[in-house]
Enzyme design. Structure first.
Site, PDB file in Angstrom:
ATOM      1  N   LYS A  13     -76.753  10.720  13.264  1.00 43.82           N
ATOM      2  CA  LYS A  13     -77.575   9.802  12.475  1.00 43.82           C
ATOM      3  C   LYS A  13     -76.701   8.803  11.717  1.00 43.82           C
ATOM      4  O   LYS A  13     -76.981   7.609  11.705  1.00 43.82           O
ATOM      5  CB  LYS A  13     -78.424  10.574  11.445  1.00 43.82           C
ATOM      6  CG  LYS A  13     -79.354  11.608  12.043  1.00 43.82           C
ATOM      7  CD  LYS A  13     -80.156  12.329  10.968  1.00 43.82           C
ATOM      8  CE  LYS A  13     -79.318  13.123   9.983  1.00 43.82           C
ATOM      9  NZ  LYS A  13     -78.610  14.281  10.584  1.00 43.82           N
ATOM     10  N   ARG A  86     -86.188  14.998   4.183  1.00 42.01           N
ATOM     11  CA  ARG A  86     -85.673  16.212   4.808  1.00 42.01           C
ATOM     12  C   ARG A  86     -86.622  17.394   4.646  1.00 42.01           C
ATOM     13  O   ARG A  86     -86.326  18.491   5.108  1.00 42.01           O
ATOM     14  CB  ARG A  86     -84.349  16.593   4.142  1.00 42.01           C
ATOM     15  CG  ARG A  86     -83.138  15.872   4.720  1.00 42.01           C
ATOM     16  CD  ARG A  86     -82.381  16.786   5.584  1.00 42.01           C
ATOM     17  NE  ARG A  86     -80.949  16.934   5.516  1.00 42.01           N
ATOM     18  CZ  ARG A  86     -79.996  16.053   5.400  1.00 42.01           C
ATOM     19  NH1 ARG A  86     -80.246  14.816   5.145  1.00 42.01           N
ATOM     20  NH2 ARG A  86     -78.756  16.397   5.493  1.00 42.01           N
ATOM     21  N   ARG A 125     -65.387  16.865  12.968  1.00 44.59           N
ATOM     22  CA  ARG A 125     -65.554  15.527  12.381  1.00 44.59           C
ATOM     23  C   ARG A 125     -64.421  15.164  11.414  1.00 44.59           C
ATOM     24  O   ARG A 125     -63.953  15.984  10.630  1.00 44.59           O
ATOM     25  CB  ARG A 125     -66.878  15.441  11.624  1.00 44.59           C
ATOM     26  CG  ARG A 125     -66.952  14.137  10.851  1.00 44.59           C
ATOM     27  CD  ARG A 125     -68.236  13.869  10.160  1.00 44.59           C
ATOM     28  NE  ARG A 125     -68.836  15.031   9.613  1.00 44.59           N
ATOM     29  CZ  ARG A 125     -70.131  15.121   9.398  1.00 44.59           C
ATOM     30  NH1 ARG A 125     -70.930  14.138   9.717  1.00 44.59           N
ATOM     31  NH2 ARG A 125     -70.608  16.207   8.861  1.00 44.59           N
ATOM     32  N   ARG A 158     -64.837  16.666   5.843  1.00 45.21           N
ATOM     33  CA  ARG A 158     -65.857  16.862   4.816  1.00 45.21           C
ATOM     34  C   ARG A 158     -65.888  18.318   4.374  1.00 45.21           C
ATOM     35  O   ARG A 158     -65.699  19.214   5.188  1.00 45.21           O
ATOM     36  CB  ARG A 158     -67.226  16.459   5.377  1.00 45.21           C
ATOM     37  CG  ARG A 158     -67.814  15.253   4.680  1.00 45.21           C
ATOM     38  CD  ARG A 158     -69.001  14.713   5.403  1.00 45.21           C
ATOM     39  NE  ARG A 158     -70.143  15.613   5.355  1.00 45.21           N
ATOM     40  CZ  ARG A 158     -71.350  15.313   5.841  1.00 45.21           C
ATOM     41  NH1 ARG A 158     -71.537  14.139   6.405  1.00 45.21           N
ATOM     42  NH2 ARG A 158     -72.333  16.170   5.775  1.00 45.21           N
ATOM     43  N   ARG A 169     -76.540  24.791   7.191  1.00 40.35           N
ATOM     44  CA  ARG A 169     -77.213  23.480   7.267  1.00 40.35           C
ATOM     45  C   ARG A 169     -78.204  23.459   8.423  1.00 40.35           C
ATOM     46  O   ARG A 169     -79.294  22.900   8.306  1.00 40.35           O
ATOM     47  CB  ARG A 169     -76.173  22.371   7.405  1.00 40.35           C
ATOM     48  CG  ARG A 169     -75.447  22.113   6.090  1.00 40.35           C
ATOM     49  CD  ARG A 169     -74.146  21.369   6.287  1.00 40.35           C
ATOM     50  NE  ARG A 169     -74.342  20.055   6.866  1.00 40.35           N
ATOM     51  CZ  ARG A 169     -73.398  19.361   7.476  1.00 40.35           C
ATOM     52  NH1 ARG A 169     -72.179  19.864   7.589  1.00 40.35           N
ATOM     53  NH2 ARG A 169     -73.654  18.171   7.971  1.00 40.35           N
TER      54      ARG A 169
HETATM   55  P1  AP5 Z   1     -72.576  12.052  12.292  1.00 41.42           P
HETATM   56  O1  AP5 Z   1     -72.880  10.636  12.654  1.00 41.42           O
HETATM   57  O2  AP5 Z   1     -71.844  12.310  11.040  1.00 41.42           O
HETATM   58  O3  AP5 Z   1     -73.905  12.944  12.353  1.00 41.42           O
HETATM   59  P2  AP5 Z   1     -75.048  13.108  11.287  1.00 41.42           P
HETATM   60  O4  AP5 Z   1     -76.296  13.337  12.030  1.00 41.42           O
HETATM   61  O5  AP5 Z   1     -75.028  11.997  10.293  1.00 41.42           O
HETATM   62  O6  AP5 Z   1     -74.575  14.472  10.653  1.00 41.42           O
HETATM   63  P3  AP5 Z   1     -74.349  14.831   9.132  1.00 41.42           P
HETATM   64  O7  AP5 Z   1     -73.479  16.035   9.101  1.00 41.42           O
HETATM   65  O8  AP5 Z   1     -73.910  13.670   8.290  1.00 41.42           O
HETATM   66  O9  AP5 Z   1     -75.808  15.160   8.788  1.00 41.42           O
HETATM   67  P4  AP5 Z   1     -76.327  15.992   7.689  1.00 41.42           P
HETATM   68  O10 AP5 Z   1     -77.711  15.553   7.865  1.00 41.42           O
HETATM   69  O11 AP5 Z   1     -76.149  17.459   7.708  1.00 41.42           O
HETATM   70  O12 AP5 Z   1     -75.482  15.567   6.397  1.00 41.42           O
HETATM   71  P5  AP5 Z   1     -75.815  14.606   5.187  1.00 41.42           P
HETATM   72  O13 AP5 Z   1     -74.605  13.898   4.826  1.00 41.42           O
HETATM   73  O14 AP5 Z   1     -77.056  13.835   5.454  1.00 41.42           O
HETATM   74  O15 AP5 Z   1     -71.786  12.678  13.528  1.00 41.42           O
HETATM   75  C1  AP5 Z   1     -71.274  13.995  13.461  1.00 41.42           C
HETATM   76  C2  AP5 Z   1     -69.956  14.076  14.249  1.00 41.42           C
HETATM   77  O16 AP5 Z   1     -70.224  13.899  15.651  1.00 41.42           O
HETATM   78  C3  AP5 Z   1     -68.923  13.004  13.910  1.00 41.42           C
HETATM   79  O17 AP5 Z   1     -67.652  13.593  14.007  1.00 41.42           O
HETATM   80  C4  AP5 Z   1     -69.117  11.929  14.974  1.00 41.42           C
HETATM   81  O18 AP5 Z   1     -67.922  11.222  15.237  1.00 41.42           O
HETATM   82  C5  AP5 Z   1     -69.520  12.762  16.166  1.00 41.42           C
HETATM   83  N1  AP5 Z   1     -70.492  12.099  17.036  1.00 41.42           N
HETATM   84  C6  AP5 Z   1     -71.528  11.303  16.640  1.00 41.42           C
HETATM   85  N2  AP5 Z   1     -72.246  10.906  17.708  1.00 41.42           N
HETATM   86  C7  AP5 Z   1     -71.663  11.486  18.798  1.00 41.42           C
HETATM   87  C8  AP5 Z   1     -71.950  11.477  20.187  1.00 41.42           C
HETATM   88  N3  AP5 Z   1     -73.011  10.776  20.663  1.00 41.42           N
HETATM   89  N4  AP5 Z   1     -71.162  12.189  21.015  1.00 41.42           N
HETATM   90  C9  AP5 Z   1     -70.108  12.894  20.541  1.00 41.42           C
HETATM   91  N5  AP5 Z   1     -69.777  12.933  19.233  1.00 41.42           N
HETATM   92  C10 AP5 Z   1     -70.545  12.242  18.367  1.00 41.42           C
HETATM   93  O19 AP5 Z   1     -76.187  15.690   4.075  1.00 41.42           O
HETATM   94  C11 AP5 Z   1     -75.191  16.508   3.473  1.00 41.42           C
HETATM   95  C12 AP5 Z   1     -75.802  17.350   2.378  1.00 41.42           C
HETATM   96  O20 AP5 Z   1     -76.399  16.508   1.359  1.00 41.42           O
HETATM   97  C13 AP5 Z   1     -76.944  18.288   2.814  1.00 41.42           C
HETATM   98  O21 AP5 Z   1     -76.443  19.504   3.343  1.00 41.42           O
HETATM   99  C14 AP5 Z   1     -77.695  18.456   1.475  1.00 41.42           C
HETATM  100  O22 AP5 Z   1     -77.027  19.370   0.642  1.00 41.42           O
HETATM  101  C15 AP5 Z   1     -77.607  17.084   0.846  1.00 41.42           C
HETATM  102  N6  AP5 Z   1     -78.739  16.200   1.202  1.00 41.42           N
HETATM  103  C16 AP5 Z   1     -78.663  15.022   1.862  1.00 41.42           C
HETATM  104  N7  AP5 Z   1     -79.883  14.470   2.018  1.00 41.42           N
HETATM  105  C17 AP5 Z   1     -80.767  15.331   1.435  1.00 41.42           C
HETATM  106  C18 AP5 Z   1     -82.183  15.334   1.284  1.00 41.42           C
HETATM  107  N8  AP5 Z   1     -82.964  14.344   1.766  1.00 41.42           N
HETATM  108  N9  AP5 Z   1     -82.766  16.373   0.635  1.00 41.42           N
HETATM  109  C19 AP5 Z   1     -82.017  17.364   0.130  1.00 41.42           C
HETATM  110  N10 AP5 Z   1     -80.672  17.441   0.258  1.00 41.42           N
HETATM  111  C20 AP5 Z   1     -80.039  16.428   0.895  1.00 41.42           C
HETATM  112 MG    MG Z   2     -74.665  11.883   8.189  1.00 37.19          MG
END
Ligand code: AP5
Ligand code: MG
Length: 216
Positions: A13, A86, A125, A158, A169
């Site tokens: 994402k 979420r 990552r 991270r 997660r």
């Molecule tokens: P990446 O692009 O980082 O994937 P992502 O879907 O953004 O994954 P995240 O880990 O950021 O999602 P998340 O939803 O758990 O974390 P967030 O920061 O939102 O890609 C991942 C990896 O794959 C990278 O290394 C990339 O290079 C690689 N990649 C990408 N595309 C690829 C492909 N097509 N092929 C191969 N490799 C690829 O949330 C973190 C924390 O914040 C949560 O755990 C929670 O505690 C809190 N939080 C955030 N939002 C909320 C909410 N709305 N409500 C409550 N808590 C929240």
């Molecule tokens: Mg993300």
């Protein structure tokens, strides 16, 4: 356009939202990035969210929705919400915020990926400490070891990338976030994107969906 990017952690994402925001002139608003920045700065918000981030648990709905309303929805520019909503409650909160402003979402893009692949992506990552661009040790390696291709900043891992936290997660995702797929399907807003291909192909698929929505 006002968009939501939905899908399991690791689906890409953040990677896709950054590219699409640039291409379509939208703000890339990631709640994860907002919370991590606050935690790094040690602000009041950061202190409130840090333990949730480190454990891979969701931050409470009320706090998360308040932050999104203040920092994203109440501004005039169009946006991609990456990682919000979420939970069903957050989905309802967002609908209510938009309704009060006489606005609506244009689409919710759902990036589908299985858990095994999500774990592989997340445990490899690397993130630029300066500009935030994502890399992957194996799938999206930087040209020079430990250095960002775009800005020359250093790359780091991270704090929520250990396998144990990644599993937590994913459990949070399946229990609390997945119901939003049906929520947006019922509203006629859901656009499915198979996220299992490489990043460039997923970008191509994303741009095809967004070009169609923009033309509507
Ligand atoms: P990446 O692009 O980082 O994937 P992502 O879907 O953004 O994954 P995240 O880990 O950021 O999602 P998340 O939803 O758990 O974390 P967030 O920061 O939102 O890609 C991942 C990896 O794959 C990278 O290394 C990339 O290079 C690689 N990649 C990408 N595309 C690829 C492909 N097509 N092929 C191969 N490799 C690829 O949330 C973190 C924390 O914040 C949560 O755990 C929670 O505690 C809190 N939080 C955030 N939002 C909320 C909410 N709305 N409500 C409550 N808590 C929240
Ligand atoms: Mg993300």
């Amino acid at each position: 356009m006002k968009l939501v990017f939905l899908g399991p952690p690791g689906a890409g994402k953040g990677t896709q939202a950054a590219a699409a925001a640039e291409k379509f002139g939208l703000r890339h608003a990631s709640t994860g990035d907002i919370f991590r920045q606050a935690a790094a700065e040690g602000s009041q918000l950061g202190v409130a969210v840090k333990d949730y981030l480190d454990a891979g648990r969701l931050v409470p709905d009320e706090l998360t929705s308040r932050v999104v309303e203040q920092m994203v929805v109440s501004r005039t520019e169009d946006y991609i919400l990456d990682g919000y909503p979420r939970t069903l409650q957050q989905g309802r909160d967002l609908d209510e915020m938009l309704r009060r402003r006489g606005e609506h979402l244009d689409a919710a893009l759902y990036y589908r990926l299985d858990d095994r692949e999500a774990v592989r992506r997340l445990t490899g990552r690397l993130v630029c400490t300066r500009c935030g661009v994502n890399y992957h040790r194996q799938f999206v390696p930087p040209r020079a070891d430990g250095v960002c291709d775009k800005c020359g900043g250093g790359l780091s891992v991270r704090s929520d990338s250990s396998e144990e936290v990644v599993r937590e997660r994913l459990a949070e995702y399946h229990g609390k976030t997945e119901p939003l797929v049906a929520f947006y399907e019922e509203q006629g807003l859901l656009e499915q994107v198979d996220a299992s291909a490489g990043p460039e192909e997923v970008t191509r698929r994303t741009e095809a969906v967004l070009a169609r929505i923009a033309a509507d």
